[in-house]
Scaffold this motif. Structure first.
Motif, PDB file in Angstrom:
ATOM      1  N   GLU A 215       0.817  -1.210   0.000  1.00 45.90           N
ATOM      2  CA  GLU A 215       0.000   0.000   0.000  1.00 45.90           C
ATOM      3  C   GLU A 215       0.856   1.268   0.000  1.00 45.90           C
TER       4      GLU A 215
ATOM      5  N   ARG B 199       2.363   1.700  -3.455  1.00 47.32           N
ATOM      6  CA  ARG B 199       1.342   2.165  -4.411  1.00 47.32           C
ATOM      7  C   ARG B 199       1.028   3.639  -4.229  1.00 47.32           C
ATOM      8  N   ARG B 200       1.017   4.110  -2.983  1.00 44.85           N
ATOM      9  CA  ARG B 200       0.730   5.524  -2.723  1.00 44.85           C
ATOM     10  C   ARG B 200       1.817   6.418  -3.317  1.00 44.85           C
TER      11      ARG B 200
END
Length: 86
Positions: A22, A25-26
Motif C-alpha cells: 500500500e 502504491r501511494r
C-alpha cells in the motif's frame, strides 16, 4: 558497475521500496499524477514482507507541480549524491 541499459532520453526508471504494498502504491500514485508513466511492476523486497515497485517515468510530459519544479531545478542535481551512492 551496473551494466543495465540507460532509459530513453527524458525518461527515468524508478524503484520504490516500502514495508507494505500500500505504501509503495501511494508513492507511485503521486508520481503518476506528475508524470506519464508505464504500468508499475511489483516484486517482493527483503525477507520481512516488503515490496519493491518499479515504473518508468516520462519526464518530457510532466504535469502540474512537477512541470514547474523541473523548469527551476534543471541544473541543481549533477553533483549531489547520497552517502550510499557511487
Amino acid at each position: 558497475m551496473n551494466d543495465e541499459p540507460l532509459p530513453a532520453a527524458g525518461h527515468a526508471e524508478v524503484d520504490v521500496v516500502a514495508a507494505t504494498p500500500e505504501v509503495a502504491r501511494r508513492v507511485a500514485e503521486v508520481l503518476r499524477r506528475c508524470f506519464d508513466s508505464s504500468e508499475q511492476r511489483s516484486y517482493p523486497a527483503g525477507h520481512e514482507g516488503g515490496t519493491r515497485l518499479h515504473l518508468t517515468i516520462d519526464t518530457t510530459t510532466a504535469a502540474g507541480p512537477a512541470q514547474s519544479w523541473l523548469a527551476t531545478s534543471e541544473s541543481g542535481f549533477e553533483n549531489h549524491t547520497h552517502a550510499d551512492e557511487v
